[in-house]
Design a protein around this motif. Structure first.
Motif, PDB file in Angstrom:
ATOM      1  N   SER A  55       8.966  13.543  10.559  1.00 10.76           N
ATOM      2  CA  SER A  55       9.720  13.029   9.409  1.00 10.76           C
ATOM      3  C   SER A  55       9.534  11.524   9.255  1.00 10.76           C
ATOM      4  O   SER A  55       9.640  11.001   8.137  1.00 10.76           O
ATOM      5  CB  SER A  55      11.204  13.369   9.542  1.00 10.76           C
ATOM      6  OG  SER A  55      11.765  12.711  10.659  1.00 10.76           O
ATOM      7  N   SER A 115       7.716   9.591   6.070  1.00 14.51           N
ATOM      8  CA  SER A 115       8.550   8.692   5.275  1.00 14.51           C
ATOM      9  C   SER A 115       8.070   7.240   5.295  1.00 14.51           C
ATOM     10  O   SER A 115       8.694   6.378   4.684  1.00 14.51           O
ATOM     11  CB  SER A 115       9.994   8.737   5.791  1.00 14.51           C
ATOM     12  OG  SER A 115      10.524  10.027   5.600  1.00 14.51           O
ATOM     13  N   TYR A 175       9.791   6.003  -0.512  1.00 19.29           N
ATOM     14  CA  TYR A 175       9.364   7.161  -1.277  1.00 19.29           C
ATOM     15  C   TYR A 175      10.522   7.679  -2.126  1.00 19.29           C
ATOM     16  O   TYR A 175      11.671   7.701  -1.686  1.00 19.29           O
ATOM     17  CB  TYR A 175       8.827   8.261  -0.363  1.00 19.29           C
ATOM     18  CG  TYR A 175       7.554   7.860   0.338  1.00 19.29           C
ATOM     19  CD1 TYR A 175       6.441   7.429  -0.388  1.00 19.29           C
ATOM     20  CD2 TYR A 175       7.456   7.907   1.719  1.00 19.29           C
ATOM     21  CE1 TYR A 175       5.269   7.045   0.252  1.00 19.29           C
ATOM     22  CE2 TYR A 175       6.286   7.533   2.365  1.00 19.29           C
ATOM     23  CZ  TYR A 175       5.194   7.101   1.624  1.00 19.29           C
ATOM     24  OH  TYR A 175       4.040   6.723   2.253  1.00 19.29           O
ATOM     25  N   THR A 176      10.212   8.088  -3.329  1.00 13.71           N
ATOM     26  CA  THR A 176      11.245   8.498  -4.288  1.00 13.71           C
ATOM     27  C   THR A 176      12.027   9.733  -3.836  1.00 13.71           C
ATOM     28  O   THR A 176      13.134   9.954  -4.316  1.00 13.71           O
ATOM     29  CB  THR A 176      10.627   8.764  -5.677  1.00 13.71           C
ATOM     30  OG1 THR A 176       9.614   9.770  -5.556  1.00 13.71           O
ATOM     31  CG2 THR A 176      10.017   7.496  -6.263  1.00 13.71           C
ATOM     32  N   ASP A 177      11.485  10.497  -2.899  1.00  9.60           N
ATOM     33  CA  ASP A 177      12.190  11.687  -2.420  1.00  9.60           C
ATOM     34  C   ASP A 177      13.028  11.429  -1.158  1.00  9.60           C
ATOM     35  O   ASP A 177      13.586  12.352  -0.587  1.00  9.60           O
ATOM     36  CB  ASP A 177      11.221  12.848  -2.191  1.00  9.60           C
ATOM     37  CG  ASP A 177      10.154  12.558  -1.143  1.00  9.60           C
ATOM     38  OD1 ASP A 177      10.116  11.431  -0.591  1.00  9.60           O
ATOM     39  OD2 ASP A 177       9.329  13.454  -0.876  1.00  9.60           O
ATOM     40  N   ASN A 178      13.144  10.178  -0.740  1.00 10.08           N
ATOM     41  CA  ASN A 178      13.907   9.835   0.460  1.00 10.08           C
ATOM     42  C   ASN A 178      15.307   9.359   0.051  1.00 10.08           C
ATOM     43  O   ASN A 178      15.637   8.179   0.112  1.00 10.08           O
ATOM     44  CB  ASN A 178      13.170   8.765   1.274  1.00 10.08           C
ATOM     45  CG  ASN A 178      13.745   8.593   2.664  1.00 10.08           C
ATOM     46  OD1 ASN A 178      14.867   9.004   2.937  1.00 10.08           O
ATOM     47  ND2 ASN A 178      12.976   7.973   3.533  1.00 10.08           N
ATOM     48  N   ALA A 179      16.136  10.308  -0.370  1.00  5.35           N
ATOM     49  CA  ALA A 179      17.461   9.996  -0.924  1.00  5.35           C
ATOM     50  C   ALA A 179      18.360   9.264   0.061  1.00  5.35           C
ATOM     51  O   ALA A 179      19.094   8.344  -0.326  1.00  5.35           O
ATOM     52  CB  ALA A 179      18.140  11.279  -1.402  1.00  5.35           C
ATOM     53  N   THR A 225       8.922   1.675 -10.088  1.00  6.64           N
ATOM     54  CA  THR A 225       8.394   2.825  -9.355  1.00  6.64           C
ATOM     55  C   THR A 225       6.880   2.759  -9.399  1.00  6.64           C
ATOM     56  O   THR A 225       6.288   2.600 -10.468  1.00  6.64           O
ATOM     57  CB  THR A 225       8.892   4.147  -9.969  1.00  6.64           C
ATOM     58  OG1 THR A 225      10.321   4.162  -9.904  1.00  6.64           O
ATOM     59  CG2 THR A 225       8.339   5.351  -9.218  1.00  6.64           C
ATOM     60  N   VAL A 277       2.121  10.560  -3.635  1.00  5.13           N
ATOM     61  CA  VAL A 277       3.571  10.496  -3.817  1.00  5.13           C
ATOM     62  C   VAL A 277       3.949   9.131  -4.390  1.00  5.13           C
ATOM     63  O   VAL A 277       3.241   8.137  -4.191  1.00  5.13           O
ATOM     64  CB  VAL A 277       4.335  10.767  -2.508  1.00  5.13           C
ATOM     65  CG1 VAL A 277       4.145  12.203  -2.056  1.00  5.13           C
ATOM     66  CG2 VAL A 277       3.906   9.811  -1.413  1.00  5.13           C
ATOM     67  N   ASP A 278       5.066   9.105  -5.089  1.00  4.60           N
ATOM     68  CA  ASP A 278       5.558   7.879  -5.712  1.00  4.60           C
ATOM     69  C   ASP A 278       6.509   7.152  -4.766  1.00  4.60           C
ATOM     70  O   ASP A 278       7.122   7.761  -3.879  1.00  4.60           O
ATOM     71  CB  ASP A 278       6.316   8.204  -7.000  1.00  4.60           C
ATOM     72  CG  ASP A 278       5.449   8.905  -8.036  1.00  4.60           C
ATOM     73  OD1 ASP A 278       4.212   8.861  -7.916  1.00  4.60           O
ATOM     74  OD2 ASP A 278       6.030   9.497  -8.969  1.00  4.60           O
ATOM     75  N   HIS A 333       9.628   3.911  -4.825  1.00  6.10           N
ATOM     76  CA  HIS A 333      10.417   2.898  -5.518  1.00  6.10           C
ATOM     77  C   HIS A 333      10.144   1.554  -4.848  1.00  6.10           C
ATOM     78  O   HIS A 333      10.056   1.469  -3.621  1.00  6.10           O
ATOM     79  CB  HIS A 333      11.911   3.195  -5.428  1.00  6.10           C
ATOM     80  CG  HIS A 333      12.344   4.383  -6.209  1.00  6.10           C
ATOM     81  ND1 HIS A 333      12.038   4.565  -7.545  1.00  6.10           N
ATOM     82  CD2 HIS A 333      13.087   5.458  -5.834  1.00  6.10           C
ATOM     83  CE1 HIS A 333      12.579   5.705  -7.953  1.00  6.10           C
ATOM     84  NE2 HIS A 333      13.208   6.263  -6.934  1.00  6.10           N
TER      85      HIS A 333
END
Length: 167
Positions: A22, A26, A119-123, A139, A151-152, A154
């Motif tokens: 992980s 990340s 990364y935009t998916d790492n809330a 972004t 992957v995108d 921020h």
């Protein structure tokens, strides 16, 4: 838990944290990081790089790297990146590391702007950064290659002190 600068004896523990799936997913790290790579990173020869670790007793729970710019017109800027052990998440380790980095930057390194990419998916990380005063500045689409696809990310930053007009 306490925060301190990392030392040569911490290389294997820090490398092991970034080797967790992980964490390399990340960050911009690659799977199976070599010891030599981490010796170079944490060797203490770059005066513009600082590494802090969060410890519980002798166990290292996380690490944050602070890279300040050497170029004269960007000396007021630093970039941070961190990882927390999968077994220590949700216990305040990331917040403690980030706050220690902010304190070092703003209190001792004369850093006015702290930048990071997430990364935009790492809330969870985004929520932590926002809670610590970082704001979204944009972004970056297709920022990095991860697990066979782009992957995108921020782009976020925290500014200390008053902002000068940009116009």
């Amino acid at each position: 838990m306490h925060i301190r600068h990392s030392g040569p004896g911490d290389i294997d523990a820090v490398r092991a944290i970034y080797a967790q799936p992980s964490n390399y997913a990340s960050t911009l790290q690659l799977p199976h990081p070599s010891r030599a790579l981490w010796e170079k990173r944490l060797g203490g020869t770059d005066e513009h790089f600082h590494s802090l670790v969060a410890c519980e007793g002798d166990e290292i729970l996380g690490q944050i790297g602070i890279a300040s710019h050497a170029r004269p017109r960007r000396r007021h800027v630093a970039n941070v990146g961190m990882a927390v052990s999968e077994t220590a998440r949700g216990c305040g380790v990331g917040r403690a590391l980030l706050q220690a980095a902010i304190d070092l930057c703003e209190g001792w390194l004369a850093v006015h702007r702290i930048e990071l990419e997430v990364y935009t998916d790492n809330a969870a990380a985004i929520a932590l950064y926002e809670a610590c005063g970082f704001v979204h500045e944009g972004t970056a689409r297709g920022y990095a290659w991860r697990d066979g696809r782009f992957v995108d990310a921020h782009l976020m930053a925290r500014l200390s002190g008053p902002l000068a007009p940009t116009g």
